[in-house]
Structures are given as C-alpha cells and as structure tokens.
Motif scaffolding. Structure first.
Motif, PDB file in Angstrom:
ATOM      1  N   ASP A  62       0.820  -1.206   0.000  1.00  0.00           N
ATOM      2  CA  ASP A  62       0.000   0.000   0.000  1.00  0.00           C
ATOM      3  C   ASP A  62       0.859   1.264   0.000  1.00  0.00           C
ATOM      4  OD1 ASP A  62      -1.432  -2.328   1.259  1.00  0.00           O
ATOM      5  OD2 ASP A  62      -3.110  -0.938   1.087  1.00  0.00           O
ATOM      6  N   ARG A  65      -4.405  -1.554 -10.658  1.00  0.00           N
ATOM      7  CA  ARG A  65      -5.117  -2.406  -9.703  1.00  0.00           C
ATOM      8  C   ARG A  65      -4.695  -1.963  -8.314  1.00  0.00           C
ATOM      9  NH1 ARG A  65      -4.262  -8.899  -8.975  1.00  0.00           N
ATOM     10  NH2 ARG A  65      -5.257  -9.015  -6.938  1.00  0.00           N
ATOM     11  N   GLU A  66      -5.656  -1.523  -7.549  1.00  0.00           N
ATOM     12  CA  GLU A  66      -5.377  -1.085  -6.184  1.00  0.00           C
ATOM     13  C   GLU A  66      -4.906  -2.266  -5.341  1.00  0.00           C
ATOM     14  OE1 GLU A  66      -5.361   1.977  -4.979  1.00  0.00           O
ATOM     15  OE2 GLU A  66      -6.167   2.945  -6.767  1.00  0.00           O
ATOM     16  N   SER A 101      -4.660  -5.247  -2.951  1.00  0.00           N
ATOM     17  CA  SER A 101      -5.680  -6.177  -2.465  1.00  0.00           C
ATOM     18  C   SER A 101      -5.007  -7.477  -2.048  1.00  0.00           C
ATOM     19  CB  SER A 101      -6.734  -6.446  -3.536  1.00  0.00           C
ATOM     20  OG  SER A 101      -6.142  -7.040  -4.682  1.00  0.00           O
ATOM     21  N   ASP A 102      -5.688  -8.206  -1.184  1.00  0.00           N
ATOM     22  CA  ASP A 102      -5.189  -9.504  -0.773  1.00  0.00           C
ATOM     23  C   ASP A 102      -5.337 -10.477  -1.937  1.00  0.00           C
ATOM     24  OD1 ASP A 102      -4.547  -8.535   1.729  1.00  0.00           O
ATOM     25  OD2 ASP A 102      -6.447  -9.151   2.616  1.00  0.00           O
ATOM     26  N   ARG A 127      -0.257 -10.064  -0.883  1.00  0.00           N
ATOM     27  CA  ARG A 127      -0.939  -8.807  -1.208  1.00  0.00           C
ATOM     28  C   ARG A 127      -0.304  -8.275  -2.487  1.00  0.00           C
ATOM     29  NH1 ARG A 127      -4.736  -5.769   0.844  1.00  0.00           N
ATOM     30  NH2 ARG A 127      -4.667  -3.501   0.778  1.00  0.00           N
ATOM     31  N   ALA A 137      -0.666  -5.394  -6.132  1.00  0.00           N
ATOM     32  CA  ALA A 137      -1.223  -4.252  -6.842  1.00  0.00           C
ATOM     33  C   ALA A 137      -0.442  -4.106  -8.146  1.00  0.00           C
ATOM     34  CB  ALA A 137      -1.101  -2.976  -6.014  1.00  0.00           C
TER      35      ALA A 137
END
Length: 143
Positions: A87, A102-103, A105-106, A112, A114
């Motif tokens: 993040d 793509r933000e 995310s798990d 995790r 992105a």
C-alpha cells in the motif's frame, strides 16, 4: 549451459527523459553511466536500463510497435518485505504520477498485490509474498 540469471532489463523508451524522470522521482539510484541518452538504475537484483526504443529495435533487428498503450506481454515486479509496504509503495507511485491499474488487495495465494503502469505503459506489480526469501541486498532468492 545457459547461465540461470537475469542481469539487465532494458525498457525501450519513446520519451527517455520523461521515463527517466519518473524512475528518478521514485527515488531510485542511477548508475554513473546514466545520461540524457541512456539511463541505468541500480536495483537489488538486476540493473534496470532505459534506452531509446528506436535504437533498441535497431540493435535487435526488429520492428517497433508504435502503439505504446498496447500491453507488451511482460510485467516487472517489486517484491516487498511486509504486507503494508504494498500500500505504501503504491501511494508513492501514485504521488509521482504512476497509473494505478489495480489497487492493493489480498491475493488468493495468501499475499498482497497491486499493479501500476509507468508513463509509457510498462506494467509493474508490487507484491508481498509471505514465503519470499531475500538476500542481504534485497534480491529475491525464492518464493
């Protein structure tokens, strides 16, 4: 036998100064040989270089696809040590103008992830994999 190593990745740039500035703004350290005509960035495992796409194509003896918005069929990855770094890394990339595809995310595999694109649509994944093993320089040894 072919050595099992990737030592240098070169991205063919349509606008080298703009692409170079993007990676500089990420805070990546350049190699001393960088100039307005070629850029090389130090990373944990390989050197990432940027070279004018016309020159790269000429050197390889291939034609250029001038549609820079077309998916090139390759992604590069920045693997991080901790879940929360995905993040934080994406926020820094957003700050310098990266296109977040793509933000964070798990992932179904337990990590995790992105995705972002640099200014010339070269795709990058930012990922944390709990099974990843890095050496003292930060180069990934296994996952």
């Amino acid at each position: 036998m072919v050595p099992e190593r990737v030592s240098l990745i070169t991205i063919g740039a349509f606008n080298l100064p703009k692409l170079r500035t993007f990676y500089q703004e990420l805070g990546w350290e350049e190699n001393d040989i960088s100039s307005d005509h070629y850029a090389a960035f130090k990373t944990a495992g390989v050197i990432l270089s940027i070279f004018p796409i016309e020159e790269l194509a000429k050197d390889a003896g291939v034609q250029i696809n001038h549609d820079k918005d077309t998916f090139k069929g390759i992604t590069l990855a920045i693997n991080v040590d901790k879940r929360e770094q995905v993040d934080a890394t994406i926020e820094e990339i957003r700050r310098v103008g990266g296109n977040i595809l793509r933000e964070p995310s798990d992932a179904f595999w337990g990590g995790r992830t992105a995705y972002f694109a640099d200014p010339e649509n070269n795709l990058w994944e930012v990922a944390w994999n709990p099974a990843s093993v890095f050496d003292e320089r930060g180069a990934m040894l296994s996952f």
